[in-house]
Design a protein around this motif. Structure first.
Motif, short mmCIF file in Angstrom:
data_model
loop_
_atom_site.label_atom_id
_atom_site.label_comp_id
_atom_site.label_asym_id
_atom_site.label_seq_id
_atom_site.Cartn_x
_atom_site.Cartn_y
_atom_site.Cartn_z
N SER A 37 0.88 -1.25 0.16
CA SER A 37 0.09 -0.11 0.14
C SER A 37 0.72 1.21 0.05
O SER A 37 0.57 2.33 -0.66
CB SER A 37 -0.95 -0.07 1.14
OG SER A 37 -1.76 -1.06 1.31
N PHE A 38 2.10 1.15 0.86
CA PHE A 38 2.86 2.61 0.83
C PHE A 38 3.60 2.45 -0.62
O PHE A 38 3.48 3.62 -1.15
CB PHE A 38 4.08 2.04 1.79
CG PHE A 38 5.25 3.12 1.76
CD1 PHE A 38 5.24 4.08 2.22
CD2 PHE A 38 6.53 2.51 1.05
CE1 PHE A 38 6.28 5.22 2.34
CE2 PHE A 38 7.45 3.40 0.98
CZ PHE A 38 7.28 4.73 1.62
N GLN A 39 3.92 1.40 -1.14
CA GLN A 39 4.66 1.50 -2.55
C GLN A 39 3.56 1.98 -3.54
O GLN A 39 3.95 3.03 -4.50
CB GLN A 39 5.18 0.15 -3.03
CG GLN A 39 5.68 -0.11 -4.51
CD GLN A 39 6.93 0.08 -4.57
OE1 GLN A 39 7.83 -0.18 -3.74
NE2 GLN A 39 7.45 0.46 -5.72
N ASN A 40 2.31 1.53 -3.60
CA ASN A 40 1.41 2.04 -4.57
C ASN A 40 1.09 3.44 -4.26
O ASN A 40 0.75 4.12 -5.23
CB ASN A 40 -0.03 1.14 -4.17
CG ASN A 40 -0.94 1.62 -5.05
OD1 ASN A 40 -0.83 1.90 -6.52
ND2 ASN A 40 -2.34 1.60 -4.49
N THR A 41 0.89 3.98 -2.96
CA THR A 41 0.65 5.45 -2.54
C THR A 41 1.88 6.41 -3.40
O THR A 41 1.59 7.32 -3.90
CB THR A 41 0.57 5.83 -1.48
OG1 THR A 41 -0.46 4.81 -0.65
CG2 THR A 41 0.25 6.93 -0.95
#
Length: 357
Positions: A244-248
């Protein structure tokens, strides 16, 4: 055949001790003869981050050997060196001082010109080590200490279009990795964790996403990670949070880069649109893939340095040295170490200062 310049580059701005020799071929393209990088990961691992005094001591212990190895591997003799280029900033002053002092002493002993190099300029020119790169180009510099969009109009001619107003992107990766329990240096491991997770599991904040032009902010994202991590109990949840961090981050960079494209096009009469991505985070495969797709979408030629030149290295310092040598841009031996040294000298003094959000 005229003799081509041979430049020694020295880098010690943080926790890599590095030396490189480069020259150029008959067509004027740089040729890397050696590029030695000694990392200090083991020195700092137990502390979870770089300890300046330990880093400086490690530089002092290794620099003589690293430079000798670079010369040996180049197949050239020390007497053949035409100029010595050392990183003078930005960085940790106790670390900068080691490479800078050694470079000055060597230039004096060899009676050769000395060139003080801005570390950021090294990153900015690093793609020249393997690509024909014409000015102007838009640069996205994403590393452990810096995140900025720059309009590069020529050697020494930089106009900052946007910057982080708090954490650098590499710093956000490293801090998130630490919160996830990944050993230092954790930033590159986030991508490995993310492959095993659901990128849509957590709805994370995207600070200044809809304002601030192409300026960036990552501190609020890190704070959200800190809050969520307290309630995480399984490895899968950690993988989901990393994803989720990488996607954000990808969403933020996608939108902000599109804005930077518009700003860049406004300021230049372009025959060809070139986008250069440099710095340690440029080695992140997911970010690289997203930016490649965006460049295809917006008709930009994308240029990344090879992976070995993404992180801190001396070949990029020697590359700047080579460019400056050809223009007779030399420095006095009293040139100071500069812990802060922006490429755009007219940019706001502090991160966030003067940025209208």
């Amino acid at each position: 055949m005229s003799k081509k310049p041979l430049i020694l580059g020295i880098e010690s701005s943080c926790d890599e001790t590095a030396a490189s020799l480069i020259t150029e071929n008959e067509e004027g393209f740089p040729v890397v003869l050696s590029n030695i990088v000694s990392s200090q990961v083991e020195v700092h691992r137990e502390f979870g981050g770089v300890v300046p005094e330990l880093a400086a001591r490690s530089h002092i212990e290794k620099i003589d050997w690293i430079i000798k190895k670079a010369i040996d591997e180049s197949g050239r003799k020390i007497e053949e060196i035409d100029a010595v280029a050392s990183t003078a900033g930005p960085g940790l002053i106790v670390c900068l001082s080691v490479g800078l002092s050694f470079g000055k002493a060597l230039a004096l002993a060899l009676n050769k010109p000395f060139i003080a190099v801005n570390h950021l300029e090294g990153h900015a020119l690093s793609p020249k080590l393997n690509s024909k790169l014409n000015y102007p180009y838009l640069l996205l510099l994403i590393s452990g200490g810096h995140s900025q969009f720059l309009n590069v109009q020529g050697l020494g001619k930089y106009k900052r279009l946007g910057t982080t107003i708090d954490d650098a992107l590499g710093e956000a990766f490293d801090k998130t990795a630490k919160l996830l329990g990944i050993e230092f240096p954790g930033g590159p491991q986030i991508e490995i964790f993310a492959k095993k997770g659901n990128p849509n599991k957590y709805d994370l904040p995207k600070p200044i996403f809809n304002k601030g032009g192409c300026n960036l902010s990552f501190a609020g994202l890190k704070t959200a990670i800190l809050r969520i991590i307290k309630n995480i109990k399984t490895d899968q949840e950690k993988f989901d949070l990393a994803a989720s961090f990488q996607n954000t981050i990808e969403q933020i960079l996608y939108k902000k880069t599109k804005i930077a494209f518009t700003e860049f096009e406004k300021r230049n009469n372009l025959k060809k649109k070139i986008f250069v991505i440099a710095g340690g985070v440029a080695a992140n495969k997911k970010i690289k893939s997203m930016l490649l797709n965006l460049c295809n979408e917006k008709n930009y030629k994308s240029i990344f340095p090879p992976t070995e030149f993404c992180g801190d290295n001396a070949a990029m310092i020697a590359m700047v040295g080579l460019e400056k040598y050809k223009l007779n841009q030399f420095n006095d031996l009293d040139h100071p170490a500069k812990p802060r040294w922006p490429l755009d000298e007219n940019a706001p003094f502090l991160k966030g200062a003067g940025i209208k959000l």
